[in-house]
Every structure is written in C-alpha cells, then in structure tokens.
Design a protein around this motif. Sequence first.
Motif, PDB file in Angstrom:
ATOM      1  N   THR A 183       0.829  -1.207   0.000  1.00 38.30           N
ATOM      2  CA  THR A 183       0.000   0.000   0.000  1.00 38.30           C
ATOM      3  C   THR A 183       0.863   1.256   0.000  1.00 38.30           C
ATOM      4  N   CYS A 184       1.873   1.288   0.859  1.00 39.07           N
ATOM      5  CA  CYS A 184       2.733   2.475   0.966  1.00 39.07           C
ATOM      6  C   CYS A 184       3.561   2.674  -0.308  1.00 39.07           C
ATOM      7  N   ARG A 185       4.023   1.597  -0.894  1.00 40.56           N
ATOM      8  CA  ARG A 185       4.769   1.725  -2.152  1.00 40.56           C
ATOM      9  C   ARG A 185       3.899   2.336  -3.248  1.00 40.56           C
ATOM     10  N   GLU A 186       2.660   1.868  -3.340  1.00 42.94           N
ATOM     11  CA  GLU A 186       1.757   2.384  -4.364  1.00 42.94           C
ATOM     12  C   GLU A 186       1.480   3.877  -4.147  1.00 42.94           C
ATOM     13  N   LEU A 187       1.221   4.249  -2.906  1.00 40.89           N
ATOM     14  CA  LEU A 187       0.908   5.651  -2.618  1.00 40.89           C
ATOM     15  C   LEU A 187       2.115   6.559  -2.829  1.00 40.89           C
ATOM     16  N   LEU A 188       3.284   6.137  -2.354  1.00 37.37           N
ATOM     17  CA  LEU A 188       4.472   6.973  -2.516  1.00 37.37           C
ATOM     18  C   LEU A 188       4.887   7.080  -3.990  1.00 37.37           C
ATOM     19  N   THR A 189       4.766   5.991  -4.722  1.00 39.16           N
ATOM     20  CA  THR A 189       5.078   6.038  -6.152  1.00 39.16           C
ATOM     21  C   THR A 189       4.158   7.027  -6.859  1.00 39.16           C
ATOM     22  N   GLU A 190       2.889   6.986  -6.522  1.00 33.72           N
ATOM     23  CA  GLU A 190       1.927   7.918  -7.107  1.00 33.72           C
ATOM     24  C   GLU A 190       2.255   9.358  -6.718  1.00 33.72           C
ATOM     25  N   ALA A 191       2.651   9.559  -5.459  1.00 32.04           N
ATOM     26  CA  ALA A 191       2.977  10.911  -4.993  1.00 32.04           C
ATOM     27  C   ALA A 191       4.180  11.475  -5.737  1.00 32.04           C
ATOM     28  N   VAL A 192       5.179  10.633  -6.000  1.00 32.05           N
ATOM     29  CA  VAL A 192       6.360  11.068  -6.744  1.00 32.05           C
ATOM     30  C   VAL A 192       5.970  11.384  -8.189  1.00 32.05           C
ATOM     31  N   GLU A 193       5.198  10.503  -8.799  1.00 33.20           N
ATOM     32  CA  GLU A 193       4.802  10.691 -10.195  1.00 33.20           C
ATOM     33  C   GLU A 193       3.954  11.947 -10.384  1.00 33.20           C
ATOM     34  N   GLN A 194       3.139  12.268  -9.376  1.00 28.26           N
ATOM     35  CA  GLN A 194       2.266  13.434  -9.462  1.00 28.26           C
ATOM     36  C   GLN A 194       2.959  14.720  -9.007  1.00 28.26           C
ATOM     37  N   GLY A 195       4.214  14.608  -8.570  1.00 27.55           N
ATOM     38  CA  GLY A 195       4.958  15.778  -8.139  1.00 27.55           C
ATOM     39  C   GLY A 195       4.606  16.257  -6.744  1.00 27.55           C
ATOM     40  N   GLU A 196       3.901  15.428  -5.995  1.00 24.86           N
ATOM     41  CA  GLU A 196       3.527  15.804  -4.628  1.00 24.86           C
ATOM     42  C   GLU A 196       4.672  15.512  -3.661  1.00 24.86           C
TER      43      GLU A 196
END
Length: 202
Positions: A136-149
């Motif tokens: 779960t954390c990998r998915e969320l952090l990967t998304e946050a990096v990709e979205q520039g957050e």
Amino acid sequence: MSKALDATQLSKDEVIRRRILESARMLFIEQGVENVNMHQIAKMAEVGQASLYRRYTEKGDICMEVVLEECQPLFDEVKAYLDQSTDIPILDRLYQVIIKFVTFTEAKVPWLCSVSRATPGYRPLQSRLYQSMRNTCRELLTEAVEQGEAADIDVFYTVEVLLAALHNIDFHIHDQGFSTKQILLGLHRLFIEGLKKDIIDN
C-alpha cells in the motif's frame, strides 16, 4: 472473525476451525500466548486433541491463522478508505493509512504481537500484515512522486524505513512510554512533511 454467516450456513469443519481459533484468541489474551498449550485450546474449543492436531500440527500454526483473522478488518478498512478518498492529496492518504495501522496495532498489543512472534519462521517485516502495508505504501508513494507531490525519492527504501519505524510499536508504547500522539506526530514529520517536494527542494 466475520459474523456474517451463522453456524447453520457453515460446514462442520469450518465451525470447528472457528471454535478453535476463537478459543485460542481468548486464551492468548487472558493468559499470554507463551502460557497456553494445545491441550488448553482443545479443551476450551470442546474438540478432541486428535481433531485439533489433524488441523494444526503445533501452536504456532494456530497463531498464524489467528493473526490473519485479526488483521483482515484492517486490510478491509484501508482498502475501503483508499477507494473512497481518491480526491484527497496522496501524502494525506498515506498518513491516514499510517494512523489506521498504528491505531489497529495499539488496540491489540501486547497480545497480538506476542502471537505473531510465535508463528512458524517468524519474520515480522515479511508477515502478511507488513506485506500489505508495504504494498500500500509503495503504491501511494510512487503515485505521490509521479504526481509531483513528493520529492524524487527512493520509494522502496523509504517504505522499508517506514516499516522499521512502525515495527515493535508495543515496545515503543509500553516499554519506552511513548504516547500514540508522539508516535503519529513523529511519523507525520518524517514521512509526510519530510517527503513533500517543496520542502526537500528548498
């Protein structure tokens, strides 16, 4: 354990399995897992020892199933939350997942931690609970990096550091005297505020 099905809808084998697991759970909470043996579990579940050993070769096997049963509501809660919160900033979603994990763990320490440690081949950060949290954390952090957050971080390593921080919460709360508020504030500062792109870039 799920209460959705009553005994008349379950097979005889499933009824016995649930009686064994519920009896073991109660004994673990009341007496501590190290003080409970297979004979006590069979007696409380009202099953013969032969019947118990046909299903579980040792107490550790029962411990493993008890842990999985106890963790399933957390898995369901996290999934439901993430499905319903797609409009919330990603790092905020991650923090809510962390809160749910810490709250869940605190409510069940020290008995669930003791049960986990009694499972065969115990490797805490490879358990079902931590594997779910890891994914779960990998998915969320990967998304946050990709979205520039979040900043361009090593997601896999960062998640492992987070899991290490979450590990042994029972020790942090009961032995070191940290409050849940202290733990959550510290995790927020390190893994939410500390990972935001604008903070690291500055």
